[in-house]
Scaffold this motif. Structure first.
Motif, short mmCIF file in Angstrom:
data_model
loop_
_atom_site.label_atom_id
_atom_site.label_comp_id
_atom_site.label_asym_id
_atom_site.label_seq_id
_atom_site.Cartn_x
_atom_site.Cartn_y
_atom_site.Cartn_z
N VAL A 41 13.30 106.58 92.52
CA VAL A 41 12.28 107.64 92.40
C VAL A 41 12.91 109.00 92.14
N SER A 42 14.02 109.30 92.81
CA SER A 42 14.65 110.61 92.57
C SER A 42 15.34 110.63 91.20
N ASN A 43 15.80 109.45 90.75
CA ASN A 43 16.36 109.38 89.39
C ASN A 43 15.27 109.61 88.35
N TRP A 44 14.08 109.06 88.62
CA TRP A 44 12.96 109.25 87.68
C TRP A 44 12.55 110.72 87.63
N LEU A 45 12.54 111.34 88.80
CA LEU A 45 12.19 112.76 88.86
C LEU A 45 13.35 113.65 88.39
N VAL A 46 14.56 113.07 88.37
CA VAL A 46 15.79 113.84 88.13
C VAL A 46 15.84 114.99 89.13
N ALA A 47 15.71 114.59 90.41
CA ALA A 47 15.64 115.54 91.51
C ALA A 47 17.00 115.68 92.17
N GLU A 48 17.29 116.87 92.64
CA GLU A 48 18.56 117.10 93.34
C GLU A 48 18.36 118.17 94.41
N GLN A 49 19.23 118.09 95.39
CA GLN A 49 19.25 119.12 96.43
C GLN A 49 20.32 120.14 96.02
N LEU A 50 19.97 121.41 96.03
CA LEU A 50 20.92 122.45 95.62
C LEU A 50 21.75 122.89 96.83
N ASP A 51 22.73 123.74 96.58
CA ASP A 51 23.63 124.16 97.65
C ASP A 51 22.89 124.87 98.78
N GLU A 52 21.94 125.69 98.40
CA GLU A 52 21.11 126.35 99.42
C GLU A 52 20.35 125.25 100.14
N LYS A 53 20.37 125.23 101.47
CA LYS A 53 19.92 124.03 102.19
C LYS A 53 18.45 123.68 102.01
N ASP A 54 17.62 124.66 101.72
CA ASP A 54 16.19 124.37 101.58
C ASP A 54 15.73 124.39 100.12
N ARG A 55 16.66 124.28 99.17
CA ARG A 55 16.32 124.37 97.75
C ARG A 55 16.50 123.02 97.05
N PHE A 56 15.52 122.69 96.20
CA PHE A 56 15.53 121.44 95.45
C PHE A 56 15.13 121.73 94.01
N LYS A 57 15.52 120.83 93.10
CA LYS A 57 15.23 121.06 91.69
C LYS A 57 14.95 119.74 90.98
N THR A 58 13.99 119.77 90.09
CA THR A 58 13.74 118.66 89.17
C THR A 58 14.06 119.13 87.77
N THR A 59 14.94 118.43 87.10
CA THR A 59 15.28 118.79 85.72
C THR A 59 14.24 118.18 84.78
N PHE A 60 13.65 119.00 83.94
CA PHE A 60 12.53 118.54 83.11
C PHE A 60 12.91 117.36 82.22
N GLN A 61 12.01 116.41 82.18
CA GLN A 61 12.10 115.25 81.28
C GLN A 61 10.76 115.10 80.57
N ASN A 62 10.77 114.55 79.40
CA ASN A 62 9.52 114.36 78.66
C ASN A 62 8.50 113.54 79.44
N HIS A 63 8.99 112.58 80.25
CA HIS A 63 8.04 111.74 80.99
C HIS A 63 7.43 112.46 82.19
N HIS A 64 7.75 113.74 82.38
CA HIS A 64 7.09 114.53 83.43
C HIS A 64 5.81 115.20 82.93
N LEU A 65 5.56 115.09 81.63
CA LEU A 65 4.38 115.76 81.07
C LEU A 65 3.09 115.07 81.49
N GLY A 66 2.07 115.88 81.76
CA GLY A 66 0.73 115.34 82.02
C GLY A 66 -0.11 115.51 80.78
#
Lengths: 128, 151
Positions: A9-34
């Motif tokens: 699921v996190s691979n699908w979202l391309v999600a990661e936790q950033l260095d700042e402890k409460d920060r997260f990021k999803t890198t945009f992918q075409n399959h994220h479009l609604g």
């Protein structure tokens, strides 16, 4: 058991936790479009990222082995989104022995211009 | 658009980058409800690799509740989720046959109200429930106009 950010699921979202402890990021992918016509993110992608971030914030406090069950999420969509990365910041409102309640704010261009906010309630099962 | 096809099925067709791999089957139920059947995709598996993450249920509920709202539009135009509240009672097994049933409750002041739930196809057990609120129309042009212009 794999970690939260090493799952399909996190691979699908391309999600990661950033260095700042409460920060997260999803890198945009075409399959994220609604809406493919206006190229906006699917509301469910934002919702999934909010739930994943809230879970990650709770695991950070309780450890990867904690037994967690996301029970509710309530999400307000604040602005139109676009085909760009999605950022999230979590804030644990309350952590008890049985529940974790986490606020999550999401943005794309600037944290000052949030595109969604959510509150996620997670059931914590204490170890036997 | 095929006349027997649900309007949302046209949007979330095989060409849609998100839903193409889900092979969703759209089944209108009466005038106000929509049932969507599918198998839970591997791509949303959680840490144990045997269940999907709750985020998949949230994504599916947003899709199907929004689709139900689209089905009630008098003319095709964009909609946007403005609020979605989900309760996750149980987990979905990867590849498990499930369905999502959404029921349109009404529209007031260009806001459409829809409720819905995900259940197991095997025994109708409730997995997740949701209430969704959708804004009808956006600052964007109508979808049909964009489709024509994009050709």
């Amino acid at each position: 058991m794999t970690t939260l950010f090493d799952t399909p699921v996190s691979n699908w979202l391309v999600a990661e936790q950033l260095d700042e402890k409460d920060r997260f990021k999803t890198t945009f992918q075409n399959h994220h479009l609604g809406n493919i016509f206006i190229k906006s993110l699917h509301g469910g992608v934002t919702g999934a990222m909010i739930e994943l971030s809230a879970e990650a914030a709770t695991r950070r406090e309780l450890g990867e082995a904690a037994d967690l069950m996301i029970t509710t999420s309530s999400i307000d969509y604040l602005r139109v989104t676009k085909d760009a990365d999605l950022h999230a910041r979590t804030s644990i409102v309350r952590m008890s022995r049985r529940l974790s309640v986490v606020d999550v704010i999401c943005w794309q261009d600037s944290e000052e211009l949030p595109i969604a906010r959510g509150v996620v309630t997670i059931k914590v099962t204490p170890p036997e | 658009m095929n006349k027997t096809q649900h309007p949302a099925e046209y949007l979330f067709s095989e060409g849609h980058p998100l839903t193409a791999s889900m092979k969703m089957k759209f089944i209108p139920v009466g005038e106000n409800a929509l049932r969507v059947e599918l198998s839970a995709p591997d791509s949303f598996a959680d840490r144990d690799n045997t269940h999907t993450h709750s985020g998949f249920a949230t994504l599916l509920l947003d899709t199907v509740l929004g689709s139900c709202a689209i089905g009630k539009l008098e003319k095709m135009q964009p909609i946007a989720t403005i609020k979605l509240t989900c309760n996750h009672l149980q987990k979905i097994e990867v590849r498990e046959p499930i369905y999502c049933l959404a029921e349109w409750k009404g529209e007031e002041n260009s806001v459409s109200y829809v409720s819905g739930e995900i259940r197991r196809q095997s025994n109708d057990t409730v997995i997740s429930t949701a209430i969704g609120t959708f804004m009808i129309g956006t600052a964007s042009r109508p979808l049909e106009e964009k489709t024509v212009n994009s050709k």
